[in-house]
Scaffold this active site. Structure first.
Site, mmCIF file in Angstrom:
data_model
loop_
_atom_site.group_PDB
_atom_site.id
_atom_site.type_symbol
_atom_site.label_atom_id
_atom_site.label_comp_id
_atom_site.label_asym_id
_atom_site.label_seq_id
_atom_site.Cartn_x
_atom_site.Cartn_y
_atom_site.Cartn_z
ATOM 1 N N SER A 234 -46.294 23.366 -34.922
ATOM 2 C CA SER A 234 -45.697 23.908 -33.691
ATOM 3 C C SER A 234 -44.555 24.842 -34.068
ATOM 4 C CB SER A 234 -45.237 22.759 -32.794
ATOM 5 O OG SER A 234 -44.889 23.238 -31.512
ATOM 6 N N ASN A 235 -43.677 25.148 -33.153
ATOM 7 C CA ASN A 235 -42.547 26.047 -33.430
ATOM 8 C C ASN A 235 -41.346 25.649 -32.584
ATOM 9 O OD1 ASN A 235 -42.619 27.553 -30.817
ATOM 10 N ND2 ASN A 235 -44.686 27.994 -31.560
ATOM 11 N N ARG A 236 -40.243 26.399 -32.708
ATOM 12 C CA ARG A 236 -38.967 25.976 -32.110
ATOM 13 C C ARG A 236 -38.781 26.407 -30.664
ATOM 14 N NH1 ARG A 236 -35.066 28.730 -35.878
ATOM 15 N NH2 ARG A 236 -33.710 28.383 -34.095
#
Ligand code: CTP
Length: 219
Positions: free
Chosen positions: A21-23
């Site tokens: 995933s990512n931030r």
């Protein structure tokens, strides 16, 4: 107008307990949804997993993966006059998802990834969307060049360029500073401010430049 807004990250599973995933926090997408509702528009919000409460009044579809976001957008975009793609969609996903938790074995583990669906890039070419189309360009280098290129390649009416290499703005921050990139190499900088303030300015820009098509009044 009826706006479709995508928000948040996607999660691409590796096994039953892990994902890529990512931030992205979903703050910008939620702020856009709130601003559109405040301005009297209808909002269809397609959101990846975020901790935020969606604004009351938005019609929300929650998704996890890029494929699910693609399907939700495909199913809902035709009823909308404007679409803003704010989600930080994973560009790659694991080729296979392990049925059981991956156990550690060797010193290294190589993951094989494949491209996900390009949702913004499908809006015109696959979904046949004819309304106002806006995307984000979150870049760390050559911001404006990449943004104008994206505008052309994906048939957008607007690309909101966001320099994510700078501390305190963009991903997971309360504030942001963006440049609106428009066809004809036009650019409108929006100064650093809260995401709520920027979202109001973006919605006002779209509403003013692309007022909803009203049928001609009978003579
Ligand atoms: N986006 C999308 N689907 C994807 C990836 C991105 O809809 N699979 C949308 C994002 O919501 C954003 C825009 O595309 O509005 C920009 O994302 P980015 O990954 O920067 O675009 P790309 O053109 O894929 O960038 P690059 O070619 O530089 O990797």
């Amino acid at each position: 107008m009826r706006f479709l807004i995508t928000a948040g990250p996607t999660r691409e599973p590796l096994d039953p307990v892990r994902y890529l995933s990512n931030r992205s926090s979903g703050k910008m997408g939620c702020a856009l949804a709130s601003a559109a509702l405040e301005a009297g528009h209808e909002v269809v919000l397609v959101s990846g997993p975020v901790a935020l409460e969606p604004p009351p009044g938005a019609q929300i579809t929650r998704v996890e993966t890029a494929r699910q976001m693609f399907e939700a957008v495909r199913d809902q975009i035709s009823g909308c006059e404007a679409a803003i793609f704010c989600a930080a969609v994973a560009d790659y996903r694991p080729v296979s998802v392990a049925g059981q938790k991956i156990k550690k074995t060797g010193e290294r583990l190589v993951l094989e990834l494949e491209r996900t669906e390009d949702i913004l890039g499908s809006a015109r070419s696959i979904f046949g969307f004819r309304g106002f189309l806006a995307g984000f360009a979150a870049e760390t280098t050559n911001l404006l060049e990449h943004a104008h290129d994206k505008l052309r390649r994906k048939g957008c009416d607007l690309v909101i360029a966001n320099d994510v290499s700078r501390a305190g703005i963009g991903f997971d921050s309360a504030e942001n500073e963006v440049i609106l990139c428009l066809p004809g190499a036009r650019e409108i900088p929006l100064p650093r401010q809260t995401k709520a303030g920027l979202a109001r300015a973006i919605i006002a820009f779209i509403t003013e430049t692309h007022p909803p098509q009203t049928p001609p009044s009978p003579q």
